[in-house]
Each structure stands twice: as C-alpha cells, then as structure tokens.
Write a protein that holds these residues in place. Sequence first.
Motif, short mmCIF file in Angstrom:
data_model
loop_
_atom_site.label_atom_id
_atom_site.label_comp_id
_atom_site.label_asym_id
_atom_site.label_seq_id
_atom_site.Cartn_x
_atom_site.Cartn_y
_atom_site.Cartn_z
N ALA A 303 0.84 -1.10 -0.16
CA ALA A 303 -0.05 0.07 0.07
C ALA A 303 0.77 1.31 0.01
O ALA A 303 0.46 2.33 -0.79
CB ALA A 303 -0.75 0.15 1.22
N ALA A 304 1.97 1.31 0.69
CA ALA A 304 2.74 2.36 0.88
C ALA A 304 3.55 2.75 -0.60
O ALA A 304 3.62 3.75 -0.99
CB ALA A 304 4.07 2.09 1.95
N ALA A 305 3.90 1.57 -1.29
CA ALA A 305 4.66 1.78 -2.52
C ALA A 305 3.74 2.18 -3.67
O ALA A 305 4.03 2.97 -4.31
CB ALA A 305 5.34 0.40 -2.89
N LEU A 306 2.26 1.88 -3.37
CA LEU A 306 1.24 2.19 -4.53
C LEU A 306 0.79 3.72 -4.22
O LEU A 306 0.08 4.34 -4.88
CB LEU A 306 0.43 1.04 -4.50
N ARG A 309 4.37 6.46 -0.53
CA ARG A 309 4.90 6.57 0.91
C ARG A 309 6.00 5.47 0.97
O ARG A 309 6.29 4.66 0.07
CB ARG A 309 4.01 6.13 1.78
N THR A 310 7.00 5.72 2.00
CA THR A 310 8.15 4.71 2.10
C THR A 310 7.90 3.51 2.89
O THR A 310 7.26 3.60 3.94
CB THR A 310 9.15 5.57 2.93
N PRO A 311 7.96 2.40 2.15
CA PRO A 311 7.88 1.03 2.93
C PRO A 311 8.50 1.23 4.12
O PRO A 311 9.67 1.41 4.25
CB PRO A 311 7.89 -0.02 2.07
N GLY A 312 7.83 0.43 5.11
CA GLY A 312 8.67 0.49 6.53
C GLY A 312 9.25 -1.11 6.83
O GLY A 312 9.19 -1.96 5.85
#
Length: 368
Positions: A303-306, A309-312
Amino acid sequence: MTHHLVVLGAGYAGLVAAKGAARRLRRHGGVRITLVNASDRFVERVRLHQLAAGQQLRDLPLRTLLAGTGIQLAVARVTAVDAAARTVRIDAAPHVLTYDTLVYALGSTADTTAVPGAATHASAVATHQDAVLLHARTQHTRGPLAVVGGGLTGIEAATELAEARPGRTVHLVTQGEAGPGLSERGRRYLRGALRRHGVTLHEHTRVGEVTADGLVLADGGGMPADAVVWAAGFRVPGLARESGLAVDGRGLITVGPDLRSLSHPEVFAAGDAVAAYGPDGSASRMSCQTGLPMGARAARNVAAALTGRTPGPLRLHYVWQNISLGRHDGLTQFTRADDSPVPALLTGRASARFKEAVTRGTVLALRR
C-alpha cells in the motif's frame, strides 16, 4: 490505468497480505487484487495434527473470508512465475496472469528429500492432503507408529496420534533434543507429557533410511512401524528459484527489511518462502507466528509503495511457543523477542485452553 496486484498463496501470510492490502487501498482507485490459491478453503495449518488424528476441522471457505473485500479469488495451482515478464502461469483459466506488483506467499512443504525412502514410505503432516492421507493410513492399523522430528510439528503429531489410539506404541525420533527451543524446565515438562501419552522418546538418534516396514537407523539398528510420520523439517518448492527471483541456498526469496525482493523490487514476499531474519540476525523460523506479521507488513508496504509513501521494515518480536500435547494438555514456552526461552511456562489444561483461544482468535482476525 488499473494496477494489478497478484498475491500467490492464501495461507496465514498470503491471506493477511491480500486482505490488508485491499483494506488499505480501498480508497485508492485503480488497483485490482487477485488472490491465487490451490484450494478454495483456508487451511488452519496449526491444526493439521488434529486432522491426522481423525478430528473434524472447521470449514473455512475462502470466498466467505474474502466477502466484501473486492478481491478476486483464482482457485488454481501456480506452475510458473516469470519475474522478468511479470507473469504467473496457473493450471486453470485464464492460465496466465500479468501483474504489476506481486506478493509471493506460497509457503513450504515437508522436507522428505534428506533421507532415502522418506518421500516414498513416510507420511507428512504439512498440508491438508498430507493429514488426510496420514489419517487414512493409520486408522485401520494397530501396530507401532514412528514420528521423525523433535520440533513442534513432530511433538504435536506424536501426542495427538497417541491420544487418538490409547495403548498404541508411538515412537518420537529426533537427531537432537526434543523441543530445542524450550527452556530446561520446558523440556522436563515435555518429557513427562510424552511419557503420560505413552510416547517413547528417542533423542540423538539419526535415521538412515525409511522403508515400507519402518526405520533403519544410522547406527544399523531398526525400528519397525506400520506408518512413519515425517516431521523433520520443511522446504520450499523450486518455483521461486526457477522464476528468476534472487534466492538463498535453501531456495528462499532474499528480501530487504521491507520484504521486497532484492532482485525485483515489484515483488514482495512473506511467510515460509522468505529468507527473513529476527532481531538477533538469525533466520526466522517457519511458523504462523512469523507468517502473520510478515503478511501484515507486506500489506502495509505494498500500500505504501502504491500511494507514494516509504515502505517500513519488518520487525519480528516473538512472545511464546505454543505446543499442543493432545486435546487436554499443552506447553506454552514464553520467549524473548529473539525467540530464546525464558523460565516462564504455562502448562496443562491452562496451556491447552490458551492455545485454543489464540488459534480461534487468529481465524476471527482473518475473518475481519
């Protein structure tokens, strides 16, 4: 243009990844999610020893668990992945799926390759089909059973099978100590529980061969058995290695802290198929307790990549090891975050009830 997210595998890690991504991307238009699984049912892998002993498990249709999520379910077996072309080949229509982002969560199977004869003559308890076949093989026999493997799977299988047929001879054979992740106090309780169930423990015993009549030990001795249950480790299929994804020596997908493939950043991986590492840098064990947080982290990072945002990073923090010792006994070994044992234990009926509550709670969480 629609972004196609394909999730391979609907075990603990894959189902959590698919549903978590769907929830997080619900308000982000233009994303389509397909979940591919060989069965149309969710398998509670932590209960397969119960199924092998003849108990009925809850029926958990995936379509019910996916209701209202917008996820498309493809009931098919994955036969190939082409990481360069971003395609997945399956054995049912439409036969080829093209993805923009992939979550690989195809799990593991029993490793019956290490000892001659194990693949031919032993039964496993790693899949639903394994457990069904093991039950069919043992329900009409009264002779001895030999369970090979002193980890959680072997211990649970041995005690469950012994409880299902009181008086039957059951051997538990392991090349090291049974319950290697337990404290000394935990191992003492385990040995007592095995004795109460009538299970004969053979520690520091190597198996040289499995035959139709039982075990041939490495020291030349024999152990006759009507059936051999193989629980001495797991392996992953060669699919990831053949796909072009970077893997380690065991065939596990190598990933960064964010669970992204080191060779193909559009691929995330979770569960038993991943070379992930715990807080102390050691390889994570294959378990539900590892797969669930991996699936949740994969969902967050997709979800972050799409959404820009920066993946954790994945942070594994273990809490306990729950071991069933039949239906009315159990052992819960509490652990540090790195999975090493602490002195604290929960045992007996209290542990059995605790594990049942955790297992039921996991399914409830998956429903939601």
